[in-house]
Design a protein around this motif. Structure first.
Motif, PDB file in Angstrom:
ATOM      1  N   PRO A 128      12.261   3.806  32.957  1.00 43.00           N
ATOM      2  CA  PRO A 128      10.826   3.644  33.194  1.00 43.00           C
ATOM      3  C   PRO A 128      10.020   3.922  31.922  1.00 43.00           C
ATOM      4  N   VAL A 129       9.107   3.029  31.605  1.00 44.01           N
ATOM      5  CA  VAL A 129       8.366   3.114  30.346  1.00 44.01           C
ATOM      6  C   VAL A 129       6.899   3.454  30.598  1.00 44.01           C
ATOM      7  N   ALA A 130       6.285   4.046  29.583  1.00 41.47           N
ATOM      8  CA  ALA A 130       4.836   4.194  29.589  1.00 41.47           C
ATOM      9  C   ALA A 130       4.225   2.809  29.408  1.00 41.47           C
ATOM     10  N   LEU A 131       3.036   2.623  29.946  1.00 41.63           N
ATOM     11  CA  LEU A 131       2.362   1.327  29.848  1.00 41.63           C
ATOM     12  C   LEU A 131       0.951   1.518  29.332  1.00 41.63           C
ATOM     13  N   LEU A 132       0.611   0.758  28.304  1.00 39.53           N
ATOM     14  CA  LEU A 132      -0.755   0.675  27.810  1.00 39.53           C
ATOM     15  C   LEU A 132      -1.205  -0.759  28.030  1.00 39.53           C
ATOM     16  N   HIS A 133      -2.178  -0.926  28.903  1.00 37.20           N
ATOM     17  CA  HIS A 133      -2.580  -2.236  29.407  1.00 37.20           C
ATOM     18  C   HIS A 133      -4.025  -2.521  28.987  1.00 37.20           C
ATOM     19  N   PHE A 134      -4.193  -3.436  28.043  1.00 35.40           N
ATOM     20  CA  PHE A 134      -5.519  -3.861  27.588  1.00 35.40           C
ATOM     21  C   PHE A 134      -5.948  -5.069  28.418  1.00 35.40           C
ATOM     22  N   ASP A 135      -7.063  -4.948  29.149  1.00 33.73           N
ATOM     23  CA  ASP A 135      -7.431  -6.023  30.065  1.00 33.73           C
ATOM     24  C   ASP A 135      -8.830  -5.768  30.604  1.00 33.73           C
ATOM     25  N   ALA A 136      -9.540  -6.837  30.935  1.00 35.43           N
ATOM     26  CA  ALA A 136     -10.795  -6.686  31.662  1.00 35.43           C
ATOM     27  C   ALA A 136     -10.540  -6.293  33.110  1.00 35.43           C
ATOM     28  N   HIS A 137      -9.333  -6.598  33.605  1.00 35.73           N
ATOM     29  CA  HIS A 137      -9.007  -6.447  35.021  1.00 35.73           C
ATOM     30  C   HIS A 137      -7.865  -5.462  35.223  1.00 35.73           C
ATOM     31  N   LEU A 138      -7.740  -4.961  36.445  1.00 38.77           N
ATOM     32  CA  LEU A 138      -6.731  -3.951  36.746  1.00 38.77           C
ATOM     33  C   LEU A 138      -5.335  -4.551  36.890  1.00 38.77           C
ATOM     34  N   ASP A 139      -5.248  -5.746  37.453  1.00 39.85           N
ATOM     35  CA  ASP A 139      -3.959  -6.412  37.698  1.00 39.85           C
ATOM     36  C   ASP A 139      -3.034  -5.579  38.566  1.00 39.85           C
ATOM     37  N   THR A 140      -3.641  -4.841  39.507  1.00 41.28           N
ATOM     38  CA  THR A 140      -2.843  -4.045  40.450  1.00 41.28           C
ATOM     39  C   THR A 140      -3.171  -4.419  41.901  1.00 41.28           C
ATOM     40  N   TRP A 141      -3.611  -5.662  42.119  1.00 37.32           N
ATOM     41  CA  TRP A 141      -3.746  -6.135  43.495  1.00 37.32           C
ATOM     42  C   TRP A 141      -2.403  -6.052  44.201  1.00 37.32           C
ATOM     43  N   ASP A 142      -2.466  -5.928  45.532  1.00 37.93           N
ATOM     44  CA  ASP A 142      -1.239  -5.988  46.311  1.00 37.93           C
ATOM     45  C   ASP A 142      -0.764  -7.435  46.447  1.00 37.93           C
ATOM     46  N   SER A 143      -1.708  -8.348  46.638  1.00 40.25           N
ATOM     47  CA  SER A 143      -1.371  -9.770  46.739  1.00 40.25           C
ATOM     48  C   SER A 143      -2.643 -10.578  46.540  1.00 40.25           C
ATOM     49  N   ARG A 156       1.218  -3.575  39.983  1.00 41.67           N
ATOM     50  CA  ARG A 156       1.517  -3.018  41.307  1.00 41.67           C
ATOM     51  C   ARG A 156       3.011  -3.171  41.596  1.00 41.67           C
ATOM     52  N   ARG A 157       3.537  -4.382  41.358  1.00 45.90           N
ATOM     53  CA  ARG A 157       4.975  -4.616  41.584  1.00 45.90           C
ATOM     54  C   ARG A 157       5.812  -3.731  40.664  1.00 45.90           C
ATOM     55  N   ASP A 185      -9.542   2.858  43.998  1.00 45.12           N
ATOM     56  CA  ASP A 185      -8.810   3.936  44.662  1.00 45.12           C
ATOM     57  C   ASP A 185      -7.309   3.662  44.661  1.00 45.12           C
ATOM     58  N   GLU A 186      -6.937   2.430  44.975  1.00 45.60           N
ATOM     59  CA  GLU A 186      -5.517   2.067  44.997  1.00 45.60           C
ATOM     60  C   GLU A 186      -4.913   2.170  43.605  1.00 45.60           C
ATOM     61  N   ASP A 187      -5.675   1.776  42.595  1.00 43.55           N
ATOM     62  CA  ASP A 187      -5.201   1.839  41.220  1.00 43.55           C
ATOM     63  C   ASP A 187      -4.919   3.283  40.803  1.00 43.55           C
ATOM     64  N   THR A 188      -5.797   4.188  41.199  1.00 43.68           N
ATOM     65  CA  THR A 188      -5.608   5.611  40.894  1.00 43.68           C
ATOM     66  C   THR A 188      -4.356   6.148  41.575  1.00 43.68           C
TER      67      THR A 188
END
Length: 312
Positions: A128-143, A156-157, A185-188
């Motif tokens: 498992p790696v650390a992640l640094l995610h540069f983005d305007a969006h969270l990209d953690t939707w469920d679907s 999320r996946r 909330d889900e992202d947190t």
């Protein structure tokens, strides 16, 4: 001449010309996972074209990135544009093949869907790696419309599959409207910390870099850059633009500040040249990829020096 000949990234040799590489630059021309404007399947080659003028010496970090490590352009991973599940499998297999040679990846997308199979391959090698995610969006939707694999769901996946170290996850540059407050909330709950674009503006690059480095520590780090982290003034050629983003200078300086981090691979996605003008977006993307390669090249040279100078 910079403007002649084949457009490999930064005019580095092709992988088949050198046999092996420390850092493989690879394209993934896939955009079937987008939710708004398509066109990122053409992003990798646009970034390659815009990288023609990149030169061997990086004065910002005092590094010759293409000399300190063997960097080669590995071409593209073929991904089925009509079947997302099959595309994800083939991207993972292509990444596995390159990582198995000992190379680190600098992947050019493509839309952000590709981050999931890339992370599967990287985690198979590093855990498992650390992640640094540069983005305007969270990209953690469920679907999205019932689809599990889209450019809005990869992280999320990745958390669900145990690919990420949930004590070291950060979004940088987020902004814009959301479908609901529960998205945050889900992202947190997934373990992400957020540095918004406004945070970067108010607190400054140096303070943000120190916060990120403290969170990352010495863990193996994967960096994922969606070019829409930049304001549309700096990156109009992208699929889901949001006003109020980072400047290209802020993004480059944050990346340069990560020299003490153990970067194991990176991607840069969502360049959609059909919406670009004067290569504004692809130039910014090529320079960002160059800085990411510089980080990896610098650490490869350091590890090699340590190995060569071990007491006998």
């Amino acid at each position: 001449m910079h403007f002649t000949g084949p457009a490999t990234f930064g005019r580095v040799p092709r992988l088949d010309q050198v046999g092996t590489a420390d850092i493989a630059v690879v394209g993934v021309p896939f955009d079937a996972g987008v939710s708004y404007r398509p066109g990122a399947r053409f992003g990798a080659n646009a970034v390659r074209e815009a990288s023609r003028q990149l030169r061997p010496y990086n004065p910002a970090l005092d590094v010759y990135p293409f000399h300190y490590a063997q960097v080669a352009d590995a071409g593209d991973i073929t991904a089925n544009p009509h079947n997302i599940d099959e595309a994800v499998e083939s991207i993972e297999a292509g990444a596995d093949a390159l990582l198995s040679t000992g190379a680190q990846l600098m992947t050019l997308g493509g839309d952000h869907t590709i981050a999931l199979p890339l992370l599967r391959s990287v985690a198979r090698r590093h855990g498992p790696v650390a992640l640094l995610h540069f983005d305007a969006h969270l990209d953690t939707w469920d679907s999205h419309f019932g689809a599990q694999y889209t450019h809005g769901t990869p992280f999320r996946r990745a958390v669900e599959e145990g690919l990420l170290d949930t004590s070291a996850l950060s979004h940088v540059g987020t902004r814009g409207s959301l479908y609901c407050k529960e998205d945050l909330d889900e992202d947190t709950k997934l373990g992400f910390g957020i540095v918004t674009a406004a945070d970067v503006m108010r607190r400054g690059v140096d303070e943000v870099v120190e916060q990120l480095k403290e969170r990352i520590g010495t863990r193996p780090l994967y960096i994922s850059v969606d070019i829409d982290v930049l304001d549309p003034a700096h990156a109009p050629g992208t699929g889901t633009p949001e006003a109020g983003g980072l400047t290209s200078r802020e993004l480059l300086e944050i990346v340069r500040g990560l020299t003490d981090c153990y970067v194991v691979s990176a991607d840069l996605v969502e360049v959609a040249p059909a919406y670009d003008h004067a290569e504004i977006t692809s130039v910014a993307a090529s320079h960002t990829a160059y800085e990411l390669i510089t980080l990896m090249s610098r650490q490869i040279a350091f590890f090699r020096w340590v190995e060569e100078n071990k007491p006998s």
